[in-house]
Design a protein around this motif. Structure first.
Motif, PDB file in Angstrom:
ATOM      1  N   GLY A 202       0.812  -1.210   0.000  1.00 25.27           N
ATOM      2  CA  GLY A 202       0.000   0.000   0.000  1.00 25.27           C
ATOM      3  C   GLY A 202       0.846   1.261   0.000  1.00 25.27           C
ATOM      4  O   GLY A 202       0.547   2.226  -0.709  1.00 25.27           O
ATOM      5  N   VAL A 203       1.902   1.263   0.802  1.00 27.68           N
ATOM      6  CA  VAL A 203       2.803   2.416   0.841  1.00 27.68           C
ATOM      7  C   VAL A 203       3.403   2.674  -0.542  1.00 27.68           C
ATOM      8  O   VAL A 203       3.432   3.818  -1.019  1.00 27.68           O
ATOM      9  CB  VAL A 203       3.929   2.197   1.873  1.00 27.68           C
ATOM     10  N   ARG A 204       3.868   1.635  -1.196  1.00 33.19           N
ATOM     11  CA  ARG A 204       4.514   1.799  -2.505  1.00 33.19           C
ATOM     12  C   ARG A 204       3.527   2.311  -3.545  1.00 33.19           C
ATOM     13  O   ARG A 204       3.851   3.200  -4.343  1.00 33.19           O
ATOM     14  CB  ARG A 204       5.120   0.461  -2.946  1.00 33.19           C
ATOM     15  N   ILE A 205       2.335   1.743  -3.546  1.00 32.04           N
ATOM     16  CA  ILE A 205       1.330   2.167  -4.527  1.00 32.04           C
ATOM     17  C   ILE A 205       0.896   3.603  -4.257  1.00 32.04           C
ATOM     18  O   ILE A 205       0.709   4.401  -5.181  1.00 32.04           O
ATOM     19  CB  ILE A 205       0.137   1.198  -4.503  1.00 32.04           C
ATOM     20  N   LEU A 339       5.241  -2.119  -9.178  1.00 29.31           N
ATOM     21  CA  LEU A 339       5.785  -1.345 -10.305  1.00 29.31           C
ATOM     22  C   LEU A 339       4.751  -1.092 -11.392  1.00 29.31           C
ATOM     23  O   LEU A 339       4.979  -0.289 -12.296  1.00 29.31           O
ATOM     24  CB  LEU A 339       6.975  -2.088 -10.925  1.00 29.31           C
ATOM     25  N   ALA A 340       3.605  -1.777 -11.313  1.00 23.77           N
ATOM     26  CA  ALA A 340       2.640  -1.742 -12.406  1.00 23.77           C
ATOM     27  C   ALA A 340       2.048  -0.352 -12.613  1.00 23.77           C
ATOM     28  O   ALA A 340       1.943   0.129 -13.752  1.00 23.77           O
ATOM     29  CB  ALA A 340       1.533  -2.758 -12.143  1.00 23.77           C
ATOM     30  N   ALA A 341       1.636   0.309 -11.542  1.00 22.00           N
ATOM     31  CA  ALA A 341       1.011   1.623 -11.686  1.00 22.00           C
ATOM     32  C   ALA A 341       1.983   2.632 -12.289  1.00 22.00           C
ATOM     33  O   ALA A 341       1.632   3.365 -13.223  1.00 22.00           O
ATOM     34  CB  ALA A 341       0.506   2.113 -10.327  1.00 22.00           C
ATOM     35  N   ALA A 342       3.205   2.672 -11.770  1.00 22.98           N
ATOM     36  CA  ALA A 342       4.200   3.606 -12.303  1.00 22.98           C
ATOM     37  C   ALA A 342       4.502   3.299 -13.769  1.00 22.98           C
ATOM     38  O   ALA A 342       4.643   4.212 -14.589  1.00 22.98           O
ATOM     39  CB  ALA A 342       5.483   3.549 -11.476  1.00 22.98           C
TER      40      ALA A 342
END
Length: 360
Positions: A202-205, A339-342
């Motif tokens: 969650g933090v990364r997204i 990494l998908a969203a970025a």
């Protein structure tokens, strides 16, 4: 070298370095060029090395640029003056002829130490003097030439370089993409499992969404899910958004947009937004290179564009029928959830910029 032994008025070149790398660069310069004198951190100002050489300034400048990648910027000194405003302006007047045939110019002053004037004061006085004497127009954004004034305590060093030495992050033929991200609704399936893993993901997204300042982040689960898992995931999302937002507040010139967060069932969202562009990012889709034009047009021509990103299970294939595009970001490679969203947002940025460039 002992600062007391260095003749500040005879310096030939200013070499700018990474912080705390001054002594390393000074040693490299001494080993690479015979007969030069170097002074790292002059008057204890970091990021600087002064070079005194008997060879022509243009020659030593060119050689340092070619042979020393540790040199961040290499500035050839034309004139020295005590760091008093009137003396600096008098010295700069000697450069008017060099600027006369330039398309435009700007002044860049960096002041270190305590003085009765600011860097902006120097820019204004020097700029006015050069403009009056040369007739050359001022261009603060993309100048043909830049007159630099490097002030180190009681010493001022003056020179002129091509405008390309002071390139800005945004310049032709670049186009600002950030505003288009406000149209983005990033629809992310939650990463659920162990509480620790859910929180960290969650933090990364959250950080990814805030990095691009997307209009909104919609966490889109399917069916019944465990409350504690979605709870810690959302806690991580807000933590990631807040941490990145605070960095942006401190470092950006513009006021950053804080990404809004919503929760909605994925199928309900698809039904509700069926008249809006829906882009699914999954390996079953077309390579982004073949659909980039359509992707860009959907983003540019619509008020909102929905980017769907899966998690462990991926976006259900039934939704593919309701999507305007199904895009494979990297054929043959499965992109990790964090990494998908970025990756999707960078692909969108590439597509938009390519489209804007072709239409320019």
């Amino acid at each position: 070298m002992n600062p007391s032994e260095f003749d500040f008025s005879k310096a030939s070149v200013i070499v700018k370095t990474l912080r705390d790398y001054e002594s390393v660069v000074a040693q490299i310069l001494k080993e690479s060029f015979q007969g030069i004198e170097v002074l790292a951190k002059p008057l204890n100002f970091s990021g600087l090395v002064l070079v005194k050489a008997d060879v022509p300034v243009e020659e030593i400048t060119r050689e340092i640029k070619m042979r020393v990648p540790e040199a961040e910027r290499v500035l050839p000194i034309k004139y020295y003056a005590p760091a008093e405003m009137d003396l600096i302006v008098d010295a700069v007047k000697n450069m008017a002829e060099e600027i006369r045939n330039a398309r435009s110019f700007a002044v860049n002053t960096v002041r270190r130490g305590t003085h009765k004037y600011s860097s902006l004061d120097v820019n204004v006085r020097v700029g006015a003097a050069i403009k009056d004497l040369s007739g050359c127009p001022v261009n603060l954004d993309f100048p043909d030439k830049v007159i630099f004034v490097e002030i180190i305590g009681p010493h001022a060093y003056i020179g002129v370089v091509d405008g390309s030495e002071f390139q800005k992050k945004m310049r032709p033929p670049k186009f600002e993409i950030r505003e288009y991200f406000k149209k983005v609704s990033l629809v992310q399936m939650p990463y659920l499992g162990s509480l620790k893993a859910s929180y960290e993901m969650g933090v990364r997204i959250g950080r990814e969404a805030q990095t691009f300042e997307v209009g909104e982040l919609v966490i889109a689960p399917i069916g019944i899910i465990k409350a504690d898992e979605i709870g810690v995931f959302l806690k991580g999302v807000f933590k990631g958004i807040e941490s990145r937002f605070q960095v942006q507040v401190k470092s950006y010139a513009h006021k950053p947009h804080r990404t809004e967060v919503y929760v909605q069932n994925l199928y309900e969202l698809i039904r509700e937004r069926s008249r809006e562009p829906i882009i699914v990012f999954e390996p079953e889709g077309e390579p982004v290179s073949s659909v980039s034009v359509k992707l860009a047009e959907l983003a540019i021509n619509n008020r909102r564009i929905n980017l769907l990103v899966g998690s462990r299970e991926g976006i259900p294939i039934g939704i593919f029928r309701f999507a305007n595009l199904v895009v494979d970001l990297c054929p043959g490679v499965t992109i990790a959830t964090d990494l998908a969203a970025a990756s999707a947002l960078i692909a969108l940025a590439f597509a938009i910029h390519q489209k804007l460039s072709s239409d320019f």
